[in-house]
Motif scaffolding. Structure first.
Motif, short mmCIF file in Angstrom:
data_model
loop_
_atom_site.label_atom_id
_atom_site.label_comp_id
_atom_site.label_asym_id
_atom_site.label_seq_id
_atom_site.Cartn_x
_atom_site.Cartn_y
_atom_site.Cartn_z
N GLU A 24 9.71 4.40 -4.46
CA GLU A 24 8.95 3.32 -5.09
C GLU A 24 8.53 2.27 -4.06
OE1 GLU A 24 11.65 2.01 -8.07
OE2 GLU A 24 11.34 3.75 -9.37
N ARG A 25 9.36 2.08 -3.05
CA ARG A 25 9.07 1.06 -2.04
C ARG A 25 7.91 1.46 -1.13
NH1 ARG A 25 10.78 0.38 3.09
NH2 ARG A 25 12.20 2.15 2.92
N THR A 26 7.79 2.75 -0.83
CA THR A 26 6.77 3.19 0.14
C THR A 26 5.62 3.97 -0.50
OG1 THR A 26 8.04 5.21 0.58
CG2 THR A 26 8.50 3.29 1.97
N PHE A 27 5.61 4.08 -1.82
CA PHE A 27 4.61 4.91 -2.49
C PHE A 27 3.18 4.47 -2.18
CE2 PHE A 27 1.95 6.18 -6.08
CZ PHE A 27 2.27 7.52 -6.22
N VAL A 28 2.92 3.19 -2.21
CA VAL A 28 1.56 2.70 -1.98
C VAL A 28 1.07 3.11 -0.59
CG1 VAL A 28 0.11 0.66 -1.71
CG2 VAL A 28 1.73 0.80 -3.61
N ALA A 29 1.91 2.92 0.42
CA ALA A 29 1.52 3.26 1.79
C ALA A 29 1.41 4.77 1.98
CB ALA A 29 2.51 2.67 2.78
N ASP A 30 2.41 5.50 1.46
CA ASP A 30 2.47 6.94 1.69
C ASP A 30 1.42 7.72 0.91
OD1 ASP A 30 4.63 6.57 3.35
OD2 ASP A 30 6.13 7.05 1.83
N VAL A 31 1.05 7.19 -0.26
CA VAL A 31 0.14 7.94 -1.13
C VAL A 31 -1.21 7.24 -1.29
CG1 VAL A 31 -0.20 8.90 -3.44
CG2 VAL A 31 2.06 8.97 -2.38
N VAL A 32 -1.19 6.06 -1.87
CA VAL A 32 -2.45 5.38 -2.21
C VAL A 32 -3.27 5.10 -0.95
CG1 VAL A 32 -3.48 3.35 -3.27
CG2 VAL A 32 -1.42 4.38 -4.28
N GLU A 33 -2.66 4.44 0.04
CA GLU A 33 -3.40 4.10 1.25
C GLU A 33 -3.71 5.34 2.08
OE1 GLU A 33 -4.71 1.27 1.82
OE2 GLU A 33 -3.79 0.33 0.07
N ALA A 97 -2.92 15.03 -7.24
CA ALA A 97 -3.69 14.90 -6.01
C ALA A 97 -4.38 13.54 -5.99
CB ALA A 97 -4.74 16.01 -5.93
N PHE A 98 -4.20 12.82 -4.90
CA PHE A 98 -4.84 11.51 -4.72
C PHE A 98 -5.93 11.60 -3.67
CE2 PHE A 98 -1.25 10.14 -7.05
CZ PHE A 98 -1.42 8.81 -7.43
N LYS A 99 -7.07 10.98 -3.98
CA LYS A 99 -8.16 10.82 -3.01
C LYS A 99 -8.72 9.42 -3.15
CE LYS A 99 -11.27 13.90 -2.05
NZ LYS A 99 -12.39 14.88 -2.16
N ASN A 100 -8.98 8.79 -2.02
CA ASN A 100 -9.55 7.44 -2.03
C ASN A 100 -8.75 6.47 -2.90
OD1 ASN A 100 -11.76 8.25 -0.36
ND2 ASN A 100 -12.73 9.16 -2.16
N GLY A 101 -7.43 6.63 -2.86
CA GLY A 101 -6.56 5.70 -3.55
C GLY A 101 -6.35 5.96 -5.02
N GLN A 102 -6.93 7.05 -5.55
CA GLN A 102 -6.84 7.31 -6.98
C GLN A 102 -6.38 8.75 -7.25
OE1 GLN A 102 -7.39 5.08 -9.40
NE2 GLN A 102 -7.97 3.46 -7.95
N PRO A 103 -5.63 8.97 -8.35
CA PRO A 103 -5.31 10.35 -8.74
C PRO A 103 -6.57 11.02 -9.29
CG PRO A 103 -4.48 8.81 -10.38
CD PRO A 103 -5.00 7.98 -9.24
N VAL A 104 -6.89 12.20 -8.78
CA VAL A 104 -8.13 12.87 -9.16
C VAL A 104 -7.92 14.23 -9.81
CG1 VAL A 104 -9.51 11.68 -7.42
CG2 VAL A 104 -8.39 13.84 -6.84
N ASP A 105 -6.74 14.80 -9.65
CA ASP A 105 -6.49 16.13 -10.21
C ASP A 105 -4.99 16.37 -10.21
OD1 ASP A 105 -6.93 18.60 -11.31
OD2 ASP A 105 -8.16 19.38 -9.66
N GLY A 106 -4.57 17.45 -10.84
CA GLY A 106 -3.15 17.75 -10.86
C GLY A 106 -2.85 19.03 -11.60
N PHE A 107 -1.60 19.44 -11.56
CA PHE A 107 -1.17 20.61 -12.31
C PHE A 107 0.33 20.52 -12.55
CE2 PHE A 107 -0.87 21.95 -7.84
CZ PHE A 107 0.42 22.48 -7.78
N MET A 108 0.80 21.29 -13.51
CA MET A 108 2.23 21.38 -13.81
C MET A 108 2.67 22.82 -13.70
SD MET A 108 2.90 18.70 -16.95
CE MET A 108 1.68 19.48 -18.01
N GLY A 109 3.91 23.02 -13.32
CA GLY A 109 4.44 24.37 -13.20
C GLY A 109 4.36 24.90 -11.78
#
Length: 207
Positions: A24-33, A97-109
């Motif tokens: 939770e502490r590093t999510f923005v840097a690791d994923v969004v940015e 899947a994140f692109k340009n700071g936003q979730p754009v796609d995904g899957f389960m399983g």
């Protein structure tokens, strides 16, 4: 089957930082940015999740082979419940899947490796050639350079992973024929499954 020659050189090193655990502490840097530079896959998992143990190694393998075209961030939902709640994770494994700071796609399983590659390609990332494709290319270059030892070893490596690969079986047989070892060439061709008997790589050797 004994193989002529030496083992090909190891593949080039993979860039650092492509795969990491986040929180939770590093999510923005690791994923969004980070996703503003390249697509980032976020793997939501938990230690008790059986399918997660099947999917995560596949994700790691494909991301490494992409060599920088995509990154992987792993989130343990037991330790990061707030993120799981914000992303509305209801079952795992779940991949966003994140692109340009936003979730754009995904899957389960737990998807197959080929399906993960297709998913990355849809993101606009390059999943890169498979190890088999790379070895086939290496073997072709070696044959062109008349380096039969390297070519035969590359084909043998493919057959360790895919014993029925017609390109590798045909290529290996061709190497043996070129080196005058007819018996080993026959052994390689004898391993060809009936459904691949008319494959161009096999018929080319039999001409």
């Amino acid at each position: 089957m004994q193989i002529i020659g030496q083992k090909p050189e190891a593949a080039a090193a993979v860039p650092d930082g492509l795969i990491k655990d986040s929180s939770e502490r590093t999510f923005v840097a690791d994923v969004v940015e980070a996703s503003r530079d390249v697509p980032v896959l976020v793997d939501f998992w938990a230690p008790w999740c059986g399918p997660c143990k099947q999917l995560t190694p596949v994700l790691e393998k494909v991301v490494r082979e992409a060599k920088g075209a995509v990154k992987l961030v792993k989130i343990n939902i037991d330790e990061n419940k707030r993120i799981a709640a914000q992303m509305r994770i209801q079952s795992i494994p779940a991949v966003y899947a994140f692109k340009n700071g936003q979730p754009v796609d995904g899957f389960m399983g737990a998807l197959k490796e080929s399906e993960v590659r297709d998913f990355i390609k849809r993101l606009g990332g390059d999943a890169g050639p498979s190890p088999v494709d790379e070895l086939l290319a290496l073997a072709a270059e070696a044959v062109t350079a008349n380096d039969l030892a390297t070519a035969a070893q590359a084909y043998a490596q493919i057959l360790q992973e895919d014993p029925q690969n017609p390109m590798a079986l045909g290529g290996l047989a061709k190497c043996y024929l070129a080196s005058g070892d007819i018996e080993r060439a026959k052994q390689a061709l004898a391993m060809v499954p009936p459904e691949f008997a008319n494959h161009e790589a096999i018929t080319a050797v039999q001409r």
